[in-house]
Scaffold this motif. Structure first.
Motif, PDB file in Angstrom:
ATOM      1  N   CYS A 140       0.392  -1.082  -0.064  1.00 43.04           N
ATOM      2  CA  CYS A 140      -0.288  -0.460   0.425  1.00 43.04           C
ATOM      3  C   CYS A 140       0.514   1.509  -0.371  1.00 43.04           C
ATOM      4  O   CYS A 140       1.942   1.350   0.442  1.00 43.04           O
ATOM      5  N   VAL A 141       0.200   1.992  -0.788  1.00 43.43           N
ATOM      6  CA  VAL A 141       1.121   3.312  -0.739  1.00 43.43           C
ATOM      7  C   VAL A 141       0.436   4.702  -0.687  1.00 43.43           C
ATOM      8  O   VAL A 141      -0.669   4.673  -0.882  1.00 43.43           O
ATOM      9  N   LEU A 142       0.602   5.248   0.860  1.00 41.24           N
ATOM     10  CA  LEU A 142      -0.420   6.653   1.312  1.00 41.24           C
ATOM     11  C   LEU A 142      -0.172   7.534  -0.228  1.00 41.24           C
ATOM     12  O   LEU A 142       1.883   7.494  -0.115  1.00 41.24           O
ATOM     13  N   LYS A 143      -0.014   8.628  -0.859  1.00 41.20           N
ATOM     14  CA  LYS A 143       0.031   9.023  -2.050  1.00 41.20           C
ATOM     15  C   LYS A 143      -0.244  11.036  -1.152  1.00 41.20           C
ATOM     16  O   LYS A 143       0.845  11.863  -2.200  1.00 41.20           O
ATOM     17  N   ASN A 144      -0.622  11.255  -0.147  1.00 43.41           N
ATOM     18  CA  ASN A 144      -0.623  12.281  -0.039  1.00 43.41           C
ATOM     19  C   ASN A 144      -0.371  12.974   1.848  1.00 43.41           C
ATOM     20  O   ASN A 144      -1.610  12.995   2.134  1.00 43.41           O
ATOM     21  N   LYS A 145       0.304  12.416   2.564  1.00 45.21           N
ATOM     22  CA  LYS A 145       0.775  12.315   3.558  1.00 45.21           C
ATOM     23  C   LYS A 145       1.084  14.185   3.767  1.00 45.21           C
ATOM     24  O   LYS A 145       0.795  13.856   5.543  1.00 45.21           O
ATOM     25  N   ASP A 146       1.202  14.839   2.931  1.00 46.48           N
ATOM     26  CA  ASP A 146       0.991  16.041   3.802  1.00 46.48           C
ATOM     27  C   ASP A 146      -0.511  16.537   3.573  1.00 46.48           C
ATOM     28  O   ASP A 146      -0.869  17.808   4.778  1.00 46.48           O
ATOM     29  N   VAL A 147      -1.983  16.409   3.992  1.00 46.57           N
ATOM     30  CA  VAL A 147      -2.902  16.286   3.985  1.00 46.57           C
ATOM     31  C   VAL A 147      -3.076  15.737   5.916  1.00 46.57           C
ATOM     32  O   VAL A 147      -4.648  16.390   6.355  1.00 46.57           O
ATOM     33  N   LEU A 148      -2.348  15.624   6.355  1.00 43.97           N
ATOM     34  CA  LEU A 148      -2.616  14.688   7.821  1.00 43.97           C
ATOM     35  C   LEU A 148      -1.655  16.130   8.589  1.00 43.97           C
ATOM     36  O   LEU A 148      -0.971  16.140   8.661  1.00 43.97           O
ATOM     37  N   LYS A 149      -2.524  15.590   9.956  1.00 42.31           N
ATOM     38  CA  LYS A 149      -2.231  16.467  10.915  1.00 42.31           C
ATOM     39  C   LYS A 149      -2.313  16.238  11.946  1.00 42.31           C
ATOM     40  O   LYS A 149      -3.403  15.378  12.314  1.00 42.31           O
ATOM     41  N   PHE A 150      -1.346  16.276  13.171  1.00 37.93           N
ATOM     42  CA  PHE A 150      -0.663  15.140  14.335  1.00 37.93           C
ATOM     43  C   PHE A 150      -0.873  16.278  15.494  1.00 37.93           C
ATOM     44  O   PHE A 150       0.167  17.112  15.263  1.00 37.93           O
ATOM     45  N   SER A 151      -1.675  15.755  16.520  1.00 34.23           N
ATOM     46  CA  SER A 151      -1.717  16.004  17.807  1.00 34.23           C
ATOM     47  C   SER A 151      -1.645  15.461  19.055  1.00 34.23           C
ATOM     48  O   SER A 151      -2.138  14.466  19.017  1.00 34.23           O
ATOM     49  N   TYR A 152      -0.830  15.334  19.685  1.00 34.11           N
ATOM     50  CA  TYR A 152      -0.778  14.041  21.027  1.00 34.11           C
ATOM     51  C   TYR A 152      -0.790  15.232  22.187  1.00 34.11           C
ATOM     52  O   TYR A 152      -0.219  16.495  22.354  1.00 34.11           O
TER      53      TYR A 152
END
Length: 410
Positions: A140-152
């Motif tokens: 599997c290939v994630l094509k648009n990782k830049d749309v992800l936002k992470f909050s811890y």
């Protein structure tokens, strides 16, 4: 162990469903404020390959739909995701869907406090828990990782992931491109539990006859060990015939272990300010030490598997003419001896072996039934938790659309 959320007479489950008839869904997407048509909106039935895009007049048309219950989704950049559960027993035309523009997106970003280097910190963790770690996931290939936002959140010990646009995944193992409208992704590190929810649209990848044959085989293999197959089998009251073994599991708190753990914690809290601290075990008398070691080696909670296999009617019943209800107490072990666990899973579980049969545990965490329809769709997903094999397997890499049907050859 990671955790993841016809005709009926009396309490007899549905035994047959007709799939041959296909239906049409047609309507128009409108701006809720202005009433003007919205062109280019993605309109689809979640977790299926049924989808369309609205034209310049806002009109969409989806054909070839099988009867069943679905979530109708409308997604467009700058607008809130529209979601509505629908039951399709006949074609529907003239739908008017009003979508609202996002007005609080900036506030949400501030509240979340997204990390600037989120992908560097959490990218691999997200891939493992969202797409998976199976052999399928490797393709599997994630094509648009830049749309992800992470909050811890350190306070809650939780990771939240949001997406500004649909996530695009190429699943070269199963032959799908998946557009995933992510609504929630929460990992609780204290409980080691994962919850993610969203609306996937499956698009068939193009390929020659040999590729299609390979994809069909991979899909059939993935389907055989999936929770979708289990739910469809439950709906038709064919769990035993389809090879499932059901066992009731009871979990009882180990009060003695909890008492000793509390005593040990109190000891270290009391002496931690001293320069030299002897271990808690060294303070115990020989008899007490033997008891301590014996109890600390036990599980908490203590697990008791009740003797005897359960039948479909022990855990489910017909809720209405088109819906089955999955309802049981405690925990349900679901074994499928016809298949053994893959090496990737055996490597991460205690005493794992590829000779072990596929085995999962499900529980109704809110003590209310989960309702199942003929295509394997079930709701509410937040009322059920999966552990064991399904807790590891049921990720995006193994996901199949609700309109998937294995060929007779498989």
């Amino acid at each position: 162990m990671q955790k993841i959320c016809c005709c009926v007479i009396a309490c007899i489950l549905i035994t047959s469903t007709v799939y041959s008839q296909t239906l049409l869904l047609k309507g128009k997407v409108l701006d809720a404020a202005s009433g003007k048509p919205v062109a280019g909106a993605s309109v689809f039935l979640s977790n299926t390959s049924y989808g369309s895009v609205s034209n310049s007049a806002g009109v969409f048309e989806i054909t070839g739909i099988r009867q069943g219950n679905y979530d109708l989704i409308v997604s467009y950049v700058g607008y809130e995701t529209y979601s509505n559960s629908i039951s399709l027993n006949a074609s529907k035309e003239g739908l008017a869907i009003n979508i609202k523009q996002k007005v609080a997106e900036l506030k949400e970003v501030i509240v979340r406090n997204y990390q600037k280097d989120g992908w560097q910190k959490w990218g691999s963790f997200f891939i493992e828990n969202f797409i998976g770690t199976s052999a399928l996931a490797q393709q599997c290939v994630l094509k648009n990782k830049d749309v992800l936002k992470f909050s811890y959140s350190k306070k809650d010990d939780e990771l939240n992931v949001d997406a500004t646009e649909p996530i695009l995944i190429e699943n070269k193992a199963l032959g799908y491109t998946i557009q995933y409208q992510l609504e929630n992704f929460v990992y609780d590190f204290e409980r080691k539990s994962l919850f993610f929810a969203g609306y996937p649209l499956f698009i068939e990848m193009q390929g020659g006859a040999s590729k299609k044959k390979k994809w069909e085989k991979a899909r059939a293999d993935a389907y055989e060990v999936s929770s979708m197959r289990f739910m469809r089998s439950l709906y038709r009251n064919r769990l035993t015939e389809d090879g499932y073994q059901l066992l009731l599991l009871e979990r009882i708190p180990n009060l003695e272990k909890q008492r000793l753990q509390a005593k040990e914690k109190f000891y270290y809290d009391t002496v931690r300010h001293k320069n030299f601290v002897v271990s808690f075990e060294s303070t115990l008398q020989p008899d007490s030490l033997d008891h301590y070691k014996k109890v600390m080696a036990q599980k908490d909670p203590i697990e008791i598997i009740h003797p005897g296999l359960l039948k479909g009617e022990d855990i489910a019943y017909g809720a209405d003419s088109i819906t089955a209800a999955l309802d049981f107490k405690q925990y349900l072990i679901v074994r499928f001896p016809q298949r053994t666990i893959p090496q990737e899973y055996a490597a991460i579980i205690p005493q794992g072996s590829t000779k072990q049969p596929v085995s999962s545990i499900i529980s109704l965490i809110n003590q209310v039934p989960v309702y199942v329809t003929s295509n394997g769709y079930y709701y509410n997903v937040t009322d059920m938790e999966m552990e064991g094999f399904w807790g590891w397997w049921e990720k995006i890499s193994s996901l199949l659309p609700y309109d998937y049907m294995p060929s007779k050859n498989n």
